[in-house]
Design a protein around this motif. Structure first.
Motif, PDB file in Angstrom:
ATOM      1  N   GLU A 209       2.232  -4.913   0.695  1.00  0.00           N
ATOM      2  CA  GLU A 209       1.105  -4.604  -0.187  1.00  0.00           C
ATOM      3  C   GLU A 209       1.011  -5.680  -1.253  1.00  0.00           C
ATOM      4  OE1 GLU A 209       0.518  -1.201  -3.528  1.00  0.00           O
ATOM      5  OE2 GLU A 209       0.471  -0.485  -1.452  1.00  0.00           O
ATOM      6  N   TRP A 210      -0.207  -6.101  -1.548  1.00  0.00           N
ATOM      7  CA  TRP A 210      -0.478  -7.027  -2.646  1.00  0.00           C
ATOM      8  C   TRP A 210      -1.183  -6.240  -3.748  1.00  0.00           C
ATOM      9  CZ3 TRP A 210      -0.608  -8.176   2.407  1.00  0.00           C
ATOM     10  CH2 TRP A 210      -0.083  -9.391   2.866  1.00  0.00           C
ATOM     11  N   ASN A 211      -0.595  -6.151  -4.926  1.00  0.00           N
ATOM     12  CA  ASN A 211      -1.251  -5.538  -6.084  1.00  0.00           C
ATOM     13  C   ASN A 211      -1.821  -6.667  -6.934  1.00  0.00           C
ATOM     14  OD1 ASN A 211      -0.363  -3.041  -5.211  1.00  0.00           O
ATOM     15  ND2 ASN A 211       1.404  -2.994  -6.557  1.00  0.00           N
ATOM     16  N   LEU A 212      -3.133  -6.762  -6.991  1.00  0.00           N
ATOM     17  CA  LEU A 212      -3.781  -7.885  -7.681  1.00  0.00           C
ATOM     18  C   LEU A 212      -3.841  -7.590  -9.183  1.00  0.00           C
ATOM     19  CD1 LEU A 212      -4.609  -8.223  -4.654  1.00  0.00           C
ATOM     20  CD2 LEU A 212      -6.613  -9.425  -5.472  1.00  0.00           C
ATOM     21  N   VAL A 213      -2.710  -7.803  -9.847  1.00  0.00           N
ATOM     22  CA  VAL A 213      -2.573  -7.451 -11.260  1.00  0.00           C
ATOM     23  C   VAL A 213      -3.220  -8.482 -12.182  1.00  0.00           C
ATOM     24  CG1 VAL A 213      -0.495  -6.073 -10.914  1.00  0.00           C
ATOM     25  CG2 VAL A 213      -0.291  -8.538 -11.330  1.00  0.00           C
TER      26      VAL A 213
ATOM     27  N   GLY B  66       6.455  -1.367 -13.221  1.00  0.00           N
ATOM     28  CA  GLY B  66       5.688  -0.748 -12.158  1.00  0.00           C
ATOM     29  C   GLY B  66       4.200  -1.000 -12.326  1.00  0.00           C
ATOM     30  N   ASP B  67       3.447  -0.761 -11.260  1.00  0.00           N
ATOM     31  CA  ASP B  67       1.997  -0.944 -11.276  1.00  0.00           C
ATOM     32  C   ASP B  67       1.307   0.404 -11.140  1.00  0.00           C
ATOM     33  OD1 ASP B  67       2.181  -3.706 -11.461  1.00  0.00           O
ATOM     34  OD2 ASP B  67       2.255  -3.953  -9.288  1.00  0.00           O
ATOM     35  N   GLY B  68       0.329   0.646 -11.994  1.00  0.00           N
ATOM     36  CA  GLY B  68      -0.480   1.845 -11.884  1.00  0.00           C
ATOM     37  C   GLY B  68      -1.689   1.617 -11.001  1.00  0.00           C
ATOM     38  N   SER B  69      -2.603   2.581 -11.018  1.00  0.00           N
ATOM     39  CA  SER B  69      -3.823   2.463 -10.228  1.00  0.00           C
ATOM     40  C   SER B  69      -4.873   1.601 -10.916  1.00  0.00           C
ATOM     41  CB  SER B  69      -4.412   3.859  -9.970  1.00  0.00           C
ATOM     42  OG  SER B  69      -3.523   4.648  -9.228  1.00  0.00           O
TER      43      SER B  69
END
Length: 467
Positions: free
Chosen positions: A377-381, A131-134
């Motif tokens: 949504e794109w999460n730029l990790v 998962g991705d956090g903030s």
């Protein structure tokens, strides 16, 4: 150990997946009870499927991948075993929730990398699912693990020692990542890397025209590649694709297919945040609509502001307000039985402007084919590509809406692979197939040998991320 519950169908989940009959439910409270359970399962050839808090919404909730498993509910294992406030690590069990750990960190120099999901979701379970956090991907929070193997033995990884103390990365091979998206053991504890509490959190927010999605992603990628002096994870989100020609689709209240959002925190000293904001505006200068970009002080955003939920999360405070609003419920206990259905598809997405438009065109074709809207949504990790989150909402009481939603997810996944976009996290219907389709024959053979060595009878989490 509690008596095994009677067999039953698992409750219908928010994703309307096919219900899996289970052989029972166990609720261990200690590592020794997990060891006892695993050894008994080996003797009786019973298959076990561990869950943490079971809130894997959109991907199967608490249902196993295959039928006739004993579901091992680890929610009662909810101890924070240790907090190291000098080095910045917590050692937590599977039932420890975001709310529980965030509360333990209140007033300390550290905070939790909070996800956008429910405050009562498992820190450990979400991290093991990538998962991705903030602030960053939760892969980076996963410092070490404790796991019970199929023979009942206990192993630790990454510098988490048998006494539960985390010492940092130690010499020798680190097998921590082998237990991320795995079916090799029952993870009973995790060392969590915490986030230094910053002096300031600036919350970036902009609403831009739909046609600028590719340009905005390319500009943000350039900003990250040149070096963002502040911490924080940027998101390009709320980009909706709606079917052309059919009108029975569903999106959360307030969704606008003509716009999308750029959102993310900038964490650091005030000077660092100000510099990052200047560089970000410079990077987005040529993107239409970006002149309206705001950088707000997260601590000054009040409860009546639509950005309040994101402001809380950027400061390490979990909340359920966002998911309640999206799914039209007042309690997370209502989600799996609520009126709105919800599916998720999680691909890796490019950060190149032209390629982004090709990907969107491919997904649009699935939306049109099945008359089902979705939100991307794109999460730029990182600097290379984004973790995509494609959310599909549907009215569970409306005819074939659930069936069309599942077809949309399946077809979109197929079309994304045709665009070179692999899947990075799977639902219960595709957990094994996604591994098979993205992994070479030699690598599959290696995974099979590891699984056979550690779990020769295949009793732990059958079908979950592996052969």
């Amino acid at each position: 150990m509690q008596e095994l519950s009677r067999p039953a169908l698992r409750p219908r989940d928010v994703g309307a997946h096919r219900p899996r009959p289970v052989a029972g439910v166990e609720r261990p409270r200690t590592v020794d009870e997990v060891r006892e359970l695993v050894r008994a399962a080996a003797a009786d050839k019973r298959r076990l499927y561990p869950v943490s808090t079971g809130r894997n919404w959109g991907m199967g909730s608490d249902m196993p991948v295959t039928e006739d498993n004993v579901v091992v509910d680890l929610g009662a294992m909810n101890r924070i075993r240790s907090l190291d406030l000098e080095a910045g690590y917590a050692v937590v069990e599977p039932g420890v929730t975001q709310a529980q750990l965030a509360e333990a960190l209140r007033g300390t120099p550290w905070m939790l990398n909070v996800t956008a999901s429910c405050a009562d979701t498992s820190v450990l379970g979400n991290a093991l699912e990538r998962g991705d956090g903030s602030i960053r991907s939760r892969v980076h929070d996963t410092a070490g693990l404790e796991a019970v193997l199929a023979d009942g033995s206990v192993v630790t990884t990454g510098g988490l020692d048998p006494s539960g103390r985390y010492r940092g990365r130690v010499a020798g091979p680190d097998l921590t990542s082998a237990f991320v998206q795995h079916n090799l053991g029952v993870v009973t504890a995790m060392a969590v890397a915490l986030v230094p509490r910053p002096r300031r959190v600036g919350l970036v927010h902009a609403r831009l025209p739909r046609a600028q999605a590719g340009a905005a992603l390319a500009a943000l990628a350039g900003f990250l590649r040149r070096g963002n002096p502040a911490d924080g994870l940027f998101r390009v989100r709320e980009l909706s694709l709606v079917p052309r020609g059919r009108g029975d689709w569903t999106l959360p209240a307030g969704a606008d297919p003509e716009l999308f959002t750029v959102l993310g925190p900038l964490l650091g000293d005030p000077e660092t945040v100000d510099l990052a904001a200047t560089l970000l505006r410079r990077s987005l200068a040529d993107v239409e609509g970006a002149r309206g970009l705001r950088v707000l002080d997260a601590a000054e955003i009040g409860p009546d502001d639509p950005l309040y939920t994101r402001a809380l999360m950027s400061q390490g405070v979990p909340t359920c307000r966002g998911i309640h609003a999206a799914l039209g419920v007042t309690s997370c206990d209502q989600i799996d039985a609520g009126p709105m259905g919800f599916l998720v598809l999680l691909p890796l997405l490019p950060l190149h402007d032209r390629k982004t438009e090709d990907v969107l065109a491919a997904i649009q074709s699935a939306v049109d084919e099945h008359g089902t809207a979705l939100m991307i949504e794109w999460n730029l990790v990182g600097e290379h590509m984004a973790n995509g989150v494609i959310q599909i909402f549907f009215d569970r009481g409306a005819g074939d809406a659930a069936e069309r939603a599942h077809r949309t997810r399946n077809d979109a996944g197929f079309l994304l692979r045709g665009q070179g976009c692999a899947i990075y996290r799977s639902d219960i219907d595709h957990a094994a197939a996604d591994v098979w389709s993205e992994t070479s024959t030699a690598s599959l053979g290696m995974l099979h040998r590891i699984k056979t060595a550690l779990d020769p009878d295949g009793l732990l989490s059958p079908g979950r991320y592996g052969a």
